[in-house]
Scaffold this motif. Structure first.
Motif, PDB file in Angstrom:
ATOM      1  N   LYS A   1      38.682  13.880  29.266  1.00 46.70           N
ATOM      2  CA  LYS A   1      38.303  14.061  27.854  1.00 46.70           C
ATOM      3  C   LYS A   1      37.010  14.867  27.738  1.00 46.70           C
ATOM      4  CE  LYS A   1      38.630  10.256  25.343  1.00 46.70           C
ATOM      5  NZ  LYS A   1      38.635   8.801  25.022  1.00 46.70           N
ATOM      6  N   GLU A   2      36.068  14.617  28.645  1.00 47.36           N
ATOM      7  CA  GLU A   2      34.822  15.397  28.628  1.00 47.36           C
ATOM      8  C   GLU A   2      35.093  16.865  28.930  1.00 47.36           C
ATOM      9  OE1 GLU A   2      32.307  13.456  31.439  1.00 47.36           O
ATOM     10  OE2 GLU A   2      31.843  11.752  30.115  1.00 47.36           O
ATOM     11  N   GLU A   3      35.992  17.121  29.866  1.00 48.63           N
ATOM     12  CA  GLU A   3      36.347  18.496  30.195  1.00 48.63           C
ATOM     13  C   GLU A   3      37.049  19.163  29.019  1.00 48.63           C
ATOM     14  OE1 GLU A   3      37.329  22.148  31.476  1.00 48.63           O
ATOM     15  OE2 GLU A   3      35.796  20.805  32.279  1.00 48.63           O
ATOM     16  N   ILE A   4      37.904  18.429  28.309  1.00 57.09           N
ATOM     17  CA  ILE A   4      38.614  19.002  27.158  1.00 57.09           C
ATOM     18  C   ILE A   4      37.626  19.376  26.059  1.00 57.09           C
ATOM     19  CG2 ILE A   4      40.262  18.490  25.307  1.00 57.09           C
ATOM     20  CD1 ILE A   4      41.880  16.877  27.333  1.00 57.09           C
ATOM     21  N   ASP A   5      36.588  18.567  25.871  1.00 53.23           N
ATOM     22  CA  ASP A   5      35.563  18.916  24.873  1.00 53.23           C
ATOM     23  C   ASP A   5      34.977  20.296  25.165  1.00 53.23           C
ATOM     24  OD1 ASP A   5      35.871  16.562  23.486  1.00 53.23           O
ATOM     25  OD2 ASP A   5      34.177  15.546  24.436  1.00 53.23           O
ATOM     26  N   GLN A   6      34.727  20.551  26.446  1.00 48.96           N
ATOM     27  CA  GLN A   6      34.184  21.855  26.845  1.00 48.96           C
ATOM     28  C   GLN A   6      35.232  22.949  26.653  1.00 48.96           C
ATOM     29  OE1 GLN A   6      31.500  22.980  30.508  1.00 48.96           O
ATOM     30  NE2 GLN A   6      33.602  22.981  31.235  1.00 48.96           N
ATOM     31  N   PHE A   7      36.471  22.631  27.005  1.00 53.34           N
ATOM     32  CA  PHE A   7      37.555  23.608  26.899  1.00 53.34           C
ATOM     33  C   PHE A   7      37.801  24.038  25.454  1.00 53.34           C
ATOM     34  CE2 PHE A   7      42.174  23.756  25.908  1.00 53.34           C
ATOM     35  CZ  PHE A   7      42.480  24.983  26.466  1.00 53.34           C
ATOM     36  N   LEU A   8      37.766  23.091  24.514  1.00 54.77           N
ATOM     37  CA  LEU A   8      38.066  23.405  23.109  1.00 54.77           C
ATOM     38  C   LEU A   8      37.098  24.430  22.528  1.00 54.77           C
ATOM     39  CD1 LEU A   8      38.985  19.865  21.710  1.00 54.77           C
ATOM     40  CD2 LEU A   8      40.549  21.757  22.199  1.00 54.77           C
ATOM     41  N   THR A   9      35.864  24.441  23.023  1.00 55.57           N
ATOM     42  CA  THR A   9      34.890  25.412  22.507  1.00 55.57           C
ATOM     43  C   THR A   9      35.285  26.846  22.853  1.00 55.57           C
ATOM     44  OG1 THR A   9      33.496  25.324  24.500  1.00 55.57           O
ATOM     45  CG2 THR A   9      33.041  23.700  22.765  1.00 55.57           C
ATOM     46  N   THR A  10      36.117  27.024  23.873  1.00 52.01           N
ATOM     47  CA  THR A  10      36.526  28.376  24.275  1.00 52.01           C
ATOM     48  C   THR A  10      37.695  28.893  23.437  1.00 52.01           C
ATOM     49  OG1 THR A  10      38.168  27.693  25.949  1.00 52.01           O
ATOM     50  CG2 THR A  10      35.858  27.780  26.640  1.00 52.01           C
ATOM     51  N   LEU A  11      38.328  28.019  22.670  1.00 55.98           N
ATOM     52  CA  LEU A  11      39.480  28.432  21.859  1.00 55.98           C
ATOM     53  C   LEU A  11      39.064  28.945  20.481  1.00 55.98           C
ATOM     54  CD1 LEU A  11      42.030  25.555  22.615  1.00 55.98           C
ATOM     55  CD2 LEU A  11      41.686  27.711  23.854  1.00 55.98           C
ATOM     56  N   ASP A  12      37.915  28.500  20.023  1.00 59.59           N
ATOM     57  CA  ASP A  12      37.426  28.875  18.687  1.00 59.59           C
ATOM     58  C   ASP A  12      36.838  30.279  18.759  1.00 59.59           C
ATOM     59  OD1 ASP A  12      36.536  29.002  16.142  1.00 59.59           O
ATOM     60  OD2 ASP A  12      35.266  27.221  16.224  1.00 59.59           O
TER      61      ASP A  12
ATOM     62  N   PRO B   1      55.898  31.104  31.852  1.00 59.21           N
ATOM     63  CA  PRO B   1      56.264  32.194  30.939  1.00 59.21           C
ATOM     64  C   PRO B   1      55.783  33.538  31.476  1.00 59.21           C
ATOM     65  CG  PRO B   1      55.295  30.357  29.725  1.00 59.21           C
ATOM     66  CD  PRO B   1      55.088  30.064  31.177  1.00 59.21           C
ATOM     67  N   SER B   2      56.641  34.537  31.379  1.00 58.58           N
ATOM     68  CA  SER B   2      56.269  35.840  31.931  1.00 58.58           C
ATOM     69  C   SER B   2      55.420  36.651  30.968  1.00 58.58           C
ATOM     70  CB  SER B   2      57.520  36.631  32.302  1.00 58.58           C
ATOM     71  OG  SER B   2      58.371  36.789  31.184  1.00 58.58           O
ATOM     72  N   ASN B   3      55.549  36.388  29.675  1.00 60.44           N
ATOM     73  CA  ASN B   3      54.816  37.203  28.689  1.00 60.44           C
ATOM     74  C   ASN B   3      54.216  36.324  27.596  1.00 60.44           C
ATOM     75  OD1 ASN B   3      55.442  40.016  29.637  1.00 60.44           O
ATOM     76  ND2 ASN B   3      57.535  39.300  29.301  1.00 60.44           N
ATOM     77  N   LEU B   4      53.392  35.375  27.988  1.00 58.41           N
ATOM     78  CA  LEU B   4      52.727  34.559  26.985  1.00 58.41           C
ATOM     79  C   LEU B   4      51.691  35.408  26.255  1.00 58.41           C
ATOM     80  CD1 LEU B   4      52.294  31.680  25.786  1.00 58.41           C
ATOM     81  CD2 LEU B   4      50.447  31.415  27.448  1.00 58.41           C
ATOM     82  N   PRO B   5      51.876  35.619  24.950  1.00 55.58           N
ATOM     83  CA  PRO B   5      50.906  36.459  24.234  1.00 55.58           C
ATOM     84  C   PRO B   5      49.586  35.726  24.043  1.00 55.58           C
ATOM     85  CG  PRO B   5      52.466  35.507  22.693  1.00 55.58           C
ATOM     86  CD  PRO B   5      52.935  35.116  24.063  1.00 55.58           C
TER      87      PRO B   5
ATOM     88  N   ASP C   1      43.085  34.476  25.338  1.00 55.54           N
ATOM     89  CA  ASP C   1      43.944  34.454  26.523  1.00 55.54           C
ATOM     90  C   ASP C   1      44.073  33.001  26.990  1.00 55.54           C
ATOM     91  OD1 ASP C   1      45.186  34.659  28.971  1.00 55.54           O
ATOM     92  OD2 ASP C   1      44.014  36.379  29.658  1.00 55.54           O
ATOM     93  N   PHE C   2      45.072  32.318  26.445  1.00 56.35           N
ATOM     94  CA  PHE C   2      45.222  30.890  26.719  1.00 56.35           C
ATOM     95  C   PHE C   2      45.501  30.630  28.197  1.00 56.35           C
ATOM     96  CE2 PHE C   2      47.786  27.018  27.116  1.00 56.35           C
ATOM     97  CZ  PHE C   2      46.950  26.100  26.489  1.00 56.35           C
ATOM     98  N   LYS C   3      46.306  31.474  28.811  1.00 53.68           N
ATOM     99  CA  LYS C   3      46.644  31.278  30.220  1.00 53.68           C
ATOM    100  C   LYS C   3      45.387  31.209  31.073  1.00 53.68           C
ATOM    101  CE  LYS C   3      49.030  33.482  34.102  1.00 53.68           C
ATOM    102  NZ  LYS C   3      49.888  34.612  34.533  1.00 53.68           N
ATOM    103  N   LYS C   4      44.460  32.114  30.846  1.00 54.12           N
ATOM    104  CA  LYS C   4      43.234  32.121  31.638  1.00 54.12           C
ATOM    105  C   LYS C   4      42.362  30.917  31.298  1.00 54.12           C
ATOM    106  CE  LYS C   4      41.319  36.048  32.444  1.00 54.12           C
ATOM    107  NZ  LYS C   4      40.600  37.348  32.293  1.00 54.12           N
TER     108      LYS C   4
END
Length: 505
Positions: A153-164, A488-492, A171-174
């Protein structure tokens, strides 16, 4: 003086030598024919290479096609091996519970990849010892407990900041790959990395390239003599692939060096636990080649690669279908509103009251089939799968893809349909026994419990905060690429649009 000429002047001796040669030739032919006749039916292909030239990149599709012709259990020659394919649930259920099918091939999956074998390549007592030790260490440091849930959960908190990203595509895959690496790093190394840490980025990229470069049914697995030759003399361009292995190896070695320098008795991660076991064995003078720094590195590398690829690939498939069918997002968000709300972070226990969310994850496992085949197994003795004879040292492949797309098990199997797991009143999600994304039996994935935690928490945390979209007109393809996993081969690039208060009213 005795010479070769004298030898052949002795007719009785010549006759004896010819007789011995003919005896062994007949014995060899008899054994070979008997072995072939005892195997299930199937195509054998060409001399030396067998059926390998006829298998395309997506091996599981060819295995499935052949099962329609030769039956649910059949045999084909792949390189130097006779390989038995298992392509339906009744026989697979029998096979995964068969202790004679727990062994691994005598040859390493990656000849030329250094000394020692990882846990995933071991057989017999070395495998049993390493699996027991690995599970013991992982449980002691928090796997399956609330401790690991908190860390994820702590890691997800950090991860969510990269989506905004102010409505701009991401680039969700990365992003997801870097984040999942951190969860595995916590278990292996006792710490995580900042998402912009160069070391984390480098090892994540190296793992991703290794996974996409090594096709399951390639030369490496089935022509070990040739792949050893290729690795040794570098007859093809392996420079980048070898460099990726070196990056992972060097990174893990650095972590091991740090653990050895701290010389602590406390076990907080996998490396601590393994080094402690090695020390105990040294004190008991119980030193053998099955416990070494080299094998520790191989185990850590295997956990790192498999633990990252399985979860990140599944999350990519989930994103594909969330964007393709926005109404699924709305249904999950409705469960979030009813069970969690939009202020409290989710807990793993919340899954019990969120059947539709769990059904989406189950369906992503099925239709995504991240592991469409198992890693190769070997029959350690003559055995049977159902009524089929499996001779000793045959290789065995479970084609999970065939089971995941079997219309007798899954009506309309090409359709993404989470409701197939729901009870009639929709109050529970029931995972059928034939959905086994992490394999089954004694050689199932030891990281399954962590993966389940991650998938639920990442999915719910994302949809609790964002609506996932793509730019208008963007094609959402369900085509796949297949290396060591299917993804997925072509995740946009995806847009993560913040949910406003008006959306929640």
């Amino acid at each position: 003086m005795f010479s070769i000429d004298n030898l052949f002047e002795s007719q009785p001796l010549v006759n004896t030598l010819i007789g011995i040669a003919l005896f062994w030739l007949v014995k060899y032919l008899f054994y070979t024919i008997k072995r072939i006749r005892s195997l299930p039916a199937g195509p054998w292909g060409l001399p030396i290479v067998g059926y390998l030239p006829f298998i395309r990149d997506h091996t599981y599709l060819e295995f499935d096609r052949l099962s329609k012709k030769y039956g649910p259990v059949y045999c084909l020659k792949l390189g130097v091996y006779g390989v038995v394919l298992v392509c339906d649930w009744p026989h697979l259920k029998d096979a995964v519970s068969n202790d004679a099918l727990l062994a691994k091939p005598h040859a390493s999956l990656l000849p030329g990849g250094g000394e020692g074998r990882s846990l995933g390549e071991m057989s017999g007592s070395p495998w049993q010892e390493h699996r027991f030790l690995s599970l013991h260490i992982l449980r002691d440091i928090g796997l399956g407990k609330s401790t690991i849930v908190t860390l994820v959960k702590e890691e997800i908190d950090q991860f969510l900041t990269t989506l905004d990203n102010d409505g701009k595509p991401v680039d969700f895959k990365k992003k997801i790959g870097h984040s999942i690496v951190n969860n595995v790093s916590i278990l292996l190394f006792g710490h995580k990395y900042d998402l912009n840490d160069p070391a984390a980025i480098e090892i994540s990229a190296a793992n991703d390239e290794i996974g996409s470069s090594l096709n399951f049914a390639g030369v490496m697995a089935f022509l070990p003599w040739l792949s050893s030759f290729v690795f040794k003399f570098k007859f093809i361009n392996l420079t980048r692939l070898i460099k990726c292995f070196q990056i992972v190896d060097s990174h893990i070695q650095n972590e091991i060096d740090k653990h050895q320098e701290k010389n602590s008795q406390e076990v907080v991660d996998y490396i601590d636990g393994y080094l402690a076991e090695m020390k105990k064995r040294e004190e008991r003078n119980q030193i053998d080649d099955n416990f070494s720094i080299e094998i520790l590195k191989k185990n850590a590398g295997a956990f790192y690669g498999a633990g990252t690829a399985a979860v990140s690939s599944t999350m990519e498939w989930i994103m594909v279908y969330l964007v393709r069918y926005p109404e699924i997002q709305d249904k999950i968000r409705s469960e979030i509103a009813d069970v969690i709300g939009f202020e409290r972070r989710p807990d793993y226990v919340d899954r019990i009251r969120m059947p539709f969310t769990m059904a989406v994850i189950h369906e992503a496992h099925r239709i995504g089939s991240v592991a469409p085949n198992n890693l190769l197994r070997r029959a350690s003795s003559d055995t049977k799968i159902g009524n089929y004879n499996i001779p000793k040292d045959s290789l065995v492949i479970f084609n999970f893809w065939s089971i995941n797309r079997d219309p007798k098990l899954w009506p309309n199997p090409d359709k993404f349909d989470p409701t197939r797991y729901l009870t009639e009143d929709g109050s529970k999600a029931v995972k059928p026994p034939y959905l086994i994304p992490f394999s089954a039996g004694k050689r199932n994935c030891p990281g399954e419990s962590l993966a389940n935690v991650e998938l639920f928490l990442y999915l719910v945390c994302i949809l609790q905060k964002y609506r996932v979209k793509v730019k208008p007109g963007t094609e959402i393809s369900t085509e796949a690429t297949f290396g060591l996993s299917r993804r997925p081969s072509n995740l946009p690039n995806l847009i993560f649009e913040k949910i406003s208060n008006s959306d929640l009213s």
